[in-house]
Design a protein around this motif. Structure first.
Motif, PDB file in Angstrom:
ATOM      1  N   ASP A 241       0.864  -1.188   0.000  1.00 53.42           N
ATOM      2  CA  ASP A 241       0.000   0.000   0.000  1.00 53.42           C
ATOM      3  C   ASP A 241       0.898   1.234   0.000  1.00 53.42           C
ATOM      4  O   ASP A 241       1.673   1.456   0.938  1.00 53.42           O
ATOM      5  CB  ASP A 241      -0.913  -0.005   1.220  1.00 53.42           C
ATOM      6  CG  ASP A 241      -1.895  -1.162   1.189  1.00 53.42           C
ATOM      7  OD1 ASP A 241      -2.434  -1.444   0.109  1.00 53.42           O
ATOM      8  OD2 ASP A 241      -2.112  -1.785   2.247  1.00 53.42           O
ATOM      9  N   VAL A 242       0.792   2.060  -1.071  1.00 53.33           N
ATOM     10  CA  VAL A 242       1.693   3.194  -1.271  1.00 53.33           C
ATOM     11  C   VAL A 242       0.857   4.468  -1.429  1.00 53.33           C
ATOM     12  O   VAL A 242      -0.194   4.454  -2.079  1.00 53.33           O
ATOM     13  CB  VAL A 242       2.582   2.995  -2.516  1.00 53.33           C
ATOM     14  CG1 VAL A 242       3.611   4.109  -2.622  1.00 53.33           C
ATOM     15  CG2 VAL A 242       3.265   1.636  -2.472  1.00 53.33           C
ATOM     16  N   ILE A 243       1.331   5.554  -0.858  1.00 48.61           N
ATOM     17  CA  ILE A 243       0.753   6.889  -1.081  1.00 48.61           C
ATOM     18  C   ILE A 243       1.855   7.760  -1.668  1.00 48.61           C
ATOM     19  O   ILE A 243       2.898   7.962  -1.041  1.00 48.61           O
ATOM     20  CB  ILE A 243       0.218   7.491   0.232  1.00 48.61           C
ATOM     21  CG1 ILE A 243      -0.917   6.630   0.789  1.00 48.61           C
ATOM     22  CG2 ILE A 243      -0.290   8.910  -0.006  1.00 48.61           C
ATOM     23  CD1 ILE A 243      -1.460   7.132   2.112  1.00 48.61           C
ATOM     24  N   VAL A 244       1.618   8.260  -2.899  1.00 47.84           N
ATOM     25  CA  VAL A 244       2.620   9.082  -3.584  1.00 47.84           C
ATOM     26  C   VAL A 244       2.110  10.521  -3.668  1.00 47.84           C
ATOM     27  O   VAL A 244       0.904  10.787  -3.592  1.00 47.84           O
ATOM     28  CB  VAL A 244       2.918   8.531  -4.997  1.00 47.84           C
ATOM     29  CG1 VAL A 244       3.548   7.153  -4.898  1.00 47.84           C
ATOM     30  CG2 VAL A 244       1.649   8.454  -5.840  1.00 47.84           C
ATOM     31  N   ASP A 245       3.067  11.434  -3.842  1.00 45.76           N
ATOM     32  CA  ASP A 245       2.688  12.848  -3.889  1.00 45.76           C
ATOM     33  C   ASP A 245       2.302  13.314  -5.283  1.00 45.76           C
ATOM     34  O   ASP A 245       1.671  14.354  -5.449  1.00 45.76           O
ATOM     35  CB  ASP A 245       3.830  13.712  -3.358  1.00 45.76           C
ATOM     36  CG  ASP A 245       5.080  13.586  -4.229  1.00 45.76           C
ATOM     37  OD1 ASP A 245       5.179  12.597  -4.998  1.00 45.76           O
ATOM     38  OD2 ASP A 245       5.957  14.461  -4.134  1.00 45.76           O
ATOM     39  N   SER A 246       2.672  12.533  -6.320  1.00 40.26           N
ATOM     40  CA  SER A 246       2.406  12.976  -7.691  1.00 40.26           C
ATOM     41  C   SER A 246       2.333  11.773  -8.610  1.00 40.26           C
ATOM     42  O   SER A 246       2.884  10.690  -8.309  1.00 40.26           O
ATOM     43  CB  SER A 246       3.504  13.937  -8.165  1.00 40.26           C
ATOM     44  OG  SER A 246       3.325  14.262  -9.521  1.00 40.26           O
ATOM     45  N   LEU A 247       1.661  11.968  -9.757  1.00 39.99           N
ATOM     46  CA  LEU A 247       1.573  10.940 -10.777  1.00 39.99           C
ATOM     47  C   LEU A 247       2.412  11.273 -12.000  1.00 39.99           C
ATOM     48  O   LEU A 247       2.247  10.656 -13.057  1.00 39.99           O
ATOM     49  CB  LEU A 247       0.111  10.747 -11.209  1.00 39.99           C
ATOM     50  CG  LEU A 247      -0.824  10.149 -10.149  1.00 39.99           C
ATOM     51  CD1 LEU A 247      -2.240  10.092 -10.674  1.00 39.99           C
ATOM     52  CD2 LEU A 247      -0.357   8.771  -9.709  1.00 39.99           C
ATOM     53  N   ASN A 248       3.332  12.219 -11.866  1.00 38.95           N
ATOM     54  CA  ASN A 248       4.207  12.618 -12.966  1.00 38.95           C
ATOM     55  C   ASN A 248       5.645  12.658 -12.461  1.00 38.95           C
ATOM     56  O   ASN A 248       5.939  13.269 -11.427  1.00 38.95           O
ATOM     57  CB  ASN A 248       3.820  14.002 -13.513  1.00 38.95           C
ATOM     58  CG  ASN A 248       2.465  13.970 -14.218  1.00 38.95           C
ATOM     59  OD1 ASN A 248       2.251  13.160 -15.098  1.00 38.95           O
ATOM     60  ND2 ASN A 248       1.566  14.856 -13.815  1.00 38.95           N
TER      61      ASN A 248
END
Length: 266
Positions: A241-248
């Protein structure tokens, strides 16, 4: 003298015999035919036992056969239960010896970095399909002292947003030695991914908040080697389970929790 003296016949005890049936004058005696003396024994009527009817004899034989089969079945059932108990006891004993000698521990998995691209059409108003691409760096460790983990070919990795499958890739095959760590990079690619308007709006809102939740799942076939013995092929399922700050570009993982479903091994 003769009147006062008792005769010898009066002093002897008399043995009374049952009367014999009268002989027919027309029937010939067996002794007269064969010349051998024949002894006749007279049995009281109360001692004569009649033979059972034929149907009762058949019923008795049938009942005896049924009883014999039932005894054989019970004996076979007891032997089978005893054999199963011995096999289970042997398996438990072997597993206990294996556990106390090798002290198996579950491997560790970490998603170290992600490079994401292909989400640019999200900002467009048109419902165009996406072609997401994720370059993932993973790390796996083997904390065991005497156990090697052999990752087999055919492993797969998939990235999801909620329940939408965004992209897929392969898990490489390699040997993970005891007390060792392996880091590898794999490419996850997808094409023609269609999102509903609700899902698009949710992803855009999460990106504006710099908290986009993603899930990376892996299905990996492995073999466990301890000593000179190698186990059969076992499928291990890894979930991150990952939470990222951006999709670019290079995404910063704000949170990442990975666990493996290997409770039947460790």
């Amino acid at each position: 003298m003769s009147d006062s003296t008792p005769t010898s016949n009066s002093t002897r005890p008399t043995n009374k015999l049952p009367p014999r049936p009268p002989k027919s004058s027309n029937a010939s005696s067996p002794s007269s035919v064969t010349g051998t003396p024949v002894h006749t024994i007279q049995i009281p009527k109360d001692y004569i036992v009649n033979s059972p009817p034929e149907e009762n004899l058949q019923k008795y034989k049938s009942y005896s056969r049924v009883q014999t089969r039932q005894r054989a079945f019970r004996h076979c059932h007891r032997c089978l239960c005893a054999s199963l108990c011995l096999v289970l006891l042997a398996v438990v004993l072997i597993m206990a010896i294996f556990y106390f000698i090798y002290r198996p521990k579950a491997p560790t998995y970490t998603l170290t970095s992600l490079t994401i691209s292909g989400f640019d059409p999200l900002s467009s108003s048109a419902l165009t399909p996406l072609s997401p691409s994720i370059n993932a760096t993973l790390q796996t460790g083997n904390p065991n002292k005497r156990i090697s983990i052999l990752y087999q070919t055919g492993g797969s990795i998939s990235a999801y947003y909620d329940t939408v499958n965004l992209c897929q890739g392969e898990w490489p095959a390699f040997r993970l030695s005891p007390h060792n760590v392996t880091v590898f990079v794999t490419d996850l690619t997808g094409s023609g991914v269609l999102l509903t308007s609700v899902t698009r709006d949710a992803i855009l809102k999460a990106e504006d908040d710099n908290k986009v939740p993603l899930k990376v799942n892996a299905k990996v076939p492995v073999k466990i080697k301890f000593g000179v013995v190698t186990s059969w092929r076992i499928v291990v399922r890894v979930s991150c389970d990952v939470i990222v700050d951006s999709l670019n570009g290079t995404a910063v993982a704000l949170s990442r929790k990975c666990h493996a479903n290997t409770h039947y091994l460790w």
